[in-house]
Design a protein around this motif. Sequence first.
Motif, PDB file in Angstrom:
ATOM      1  N   PRO A 104       0.648 -13.766 -39.244  1.00  0.00           N
ATOM      2  CA  PRO A 104       1.525 -14.915 -38.987  1.00  0.00           C
ATOM      3  C   PRO A 104       0.945 -15.943 -38.023  1.00  0.00           C
ATOM      4  N   THR A 105       0.040 -15.510 -37.141  1.00  0.00           N
ATOM      5  CA  THR A 105      -0.474 -16.410 -36.107  1.00  0.00           C
ATOM      6  C   THR A 105      -1.150 -17.656 -36.665  1.00  0.00           C
ATOM      7  N   PRO A 106      -1.979 -17.555 -37.717  1.00  0.00           N
ATOM      8  CA  PRO A 106      -2.567 -18.783 -38.269  1.00  0.00           C
ATOM      9  C   PRO A 106      -1.527 -19.802 -38.713  1.00  0.00           C
ATOM     10  N   HIS A 107      -0.398 -19.328 -39.235  1.00  0.00           N
ATOM     11  CA  HIS A 107       0.654 -20.253 -39.675  1.00  0.00           C
ATOM     12  C   HIS A 107       1.296 -20.967 -38.480  1.00  0.00           C
ATOM     13  N   VAL A 108       1.430 -20.246 -37.363  1.00  0.00           N
ATOM     14  CA  VAL A 108       1.975 -20.868 -36.147  1.00  0.00           C
ATOM     15  C   VAL A 108       1.039 -21.978 -35.669  1.00  0.00           C
ATOM     16  N   LEU A 109      -0.251 -21.671 -35.624  1.00  0.00           N
ATOM     17  CA  LEU A 109      -1.233 -22.669 -35.182  1.00  0.00           C
ATOM     18  C   LEU A 109      -1.315 -23.839 -36.160  1.00  0.00           C
ATOM     19  N   LYS A 110      -1.213 -23.533 -37.439  1.00  0.00           N
ATOM     20  CA  LYS A 110      -1.257 -24.606 -38.448  1.00  0.00           C
ATOM     21  C   LYS A 110      -0.071 -25.551 -38.278  1.00  0.00           C
ATOM     22  N   SER A 111       1.082 -24.987 -37.928  1.00  0.00           N
ATOM     23  CA  SER A 111       2.261 -25.821 -37.688  1.00  0.00           C
ATOM     24  C   SER A 111       2.019 -26.792 -36.541  1.00  0.00           C
ATOM     25  N   LEU A 112       1.391 -26.309 -35.467  1.00  0.00           N
ATOM     26  CA  LEU A 112       1.091 -27.176 -34.323  1.00  0.00           C
ATOM     27  C   LEU A 112       0.132 -28.294 -34.726  1.00  0.00           C
ATOM     28  N   ALA A 113      -0.869 -27.940 -35.522  1.00  0.00           N
ATOM     29  CA  ALA A 113      -1.847 -28.946 -35.957  1.00  0.00           C
ATOM     30  C   ALA A 113      -1.187 -29.991 -36.860  1.00  0.00           C
ATOM     31  N   LEU A 114      -0.354 -29.542 -37.780  1.00  0.00           N
ATOM     32  CA  LEU A 114       0.331 -30.465 -38.691  1.00  0.00           C
ATOM     33  C   LEU A 114       1.296 -31.383 -37.939  1.00  0.00           C
ATOM     34  N   ASP A 115       1.922 -30.844 -36.910  1.00  0.00           N
ATOM     35  CA  ASP A 115       2.824 -31.660 -36.095  1.00  0.00           C
ATOM     36  C   ASP A 115       2.044 -32.759 -35.377  1.00  0.00           C
ATOM     37  N   LEU A 116       0.860 -32.424 -34.900  1.00  0.00           N
ATOM     38  CA  LEU A 116       0.003 -33.438 -34.260  1.00  0.00           C
ATOM     39  C   LEU A 116      -0.374 -34.540 -35.243  1.00  0.00           C
TER      40      LEU A 116
END
Length: 217
Positions: free
Chosen positions: A87-99
């Motif tokens: 799940p961790t990659p999806h959490v980080l991907k969410s942060l990147a997409l939000d940026l």
Amino acid sequence: MATDIIIQSAILLLTLAIVFAIRYVPKTPTKHRTDHRATTQTQRHLTRATQLLSRAKSNPQRDQSQTLAKTAIAEIEKALSISPKDPTPHVLKSLALDLLDHKGSALRSLDLALASTRVKSLPEKERLEALVRRAELKLAVNKKRRVDSAVTDLEEAVKVSDEMEEDGIKTRAFCLLGVCYELKGMRDESRKAFEEALKVEPDSTMARQGLERVSLS
């Protein structure tokens, strides 16, 4: 004759032992080495992505920040290709997409991270942060349609934060609950949520402003 039988039996036993060793003995250490290598590679990509996201957040130049966020996503995708159930990659991907201002996509990434098939392997602190962040994104994407769903996430986050004593995240959760109740016209519940936030963090500007806003309305 008896000697021949003994020799043949010994050869047969030796052959069976060799076959057994070839077929079964290597499996466990090989799988262990493969899993360890995959974990190491995944962690390497996620570490790079985290560093890139940190630089992206602190970079005042929008173009450079977005370039760093896109590079971080490339590293995250590599991690996902190796460990799709993590799940961790999806959490980080969410942060990147939000940026990158892709809030809808960022929300979908958190949905994947918090899915029942993955959330059990997500550390409690990351799950707590993901719940609050998902509520924020739901309100950003569509306040009216997603406010009830956001409340569900925030109520769960408050329970988790009680067990972990994560005051900073708990303050955010209560403040967002206050905003959600305010949107729903539930003034008393909104006031209580902002008051709870102030109990946790007396200097919270968001909680104080929310409480003043609800009291005046």
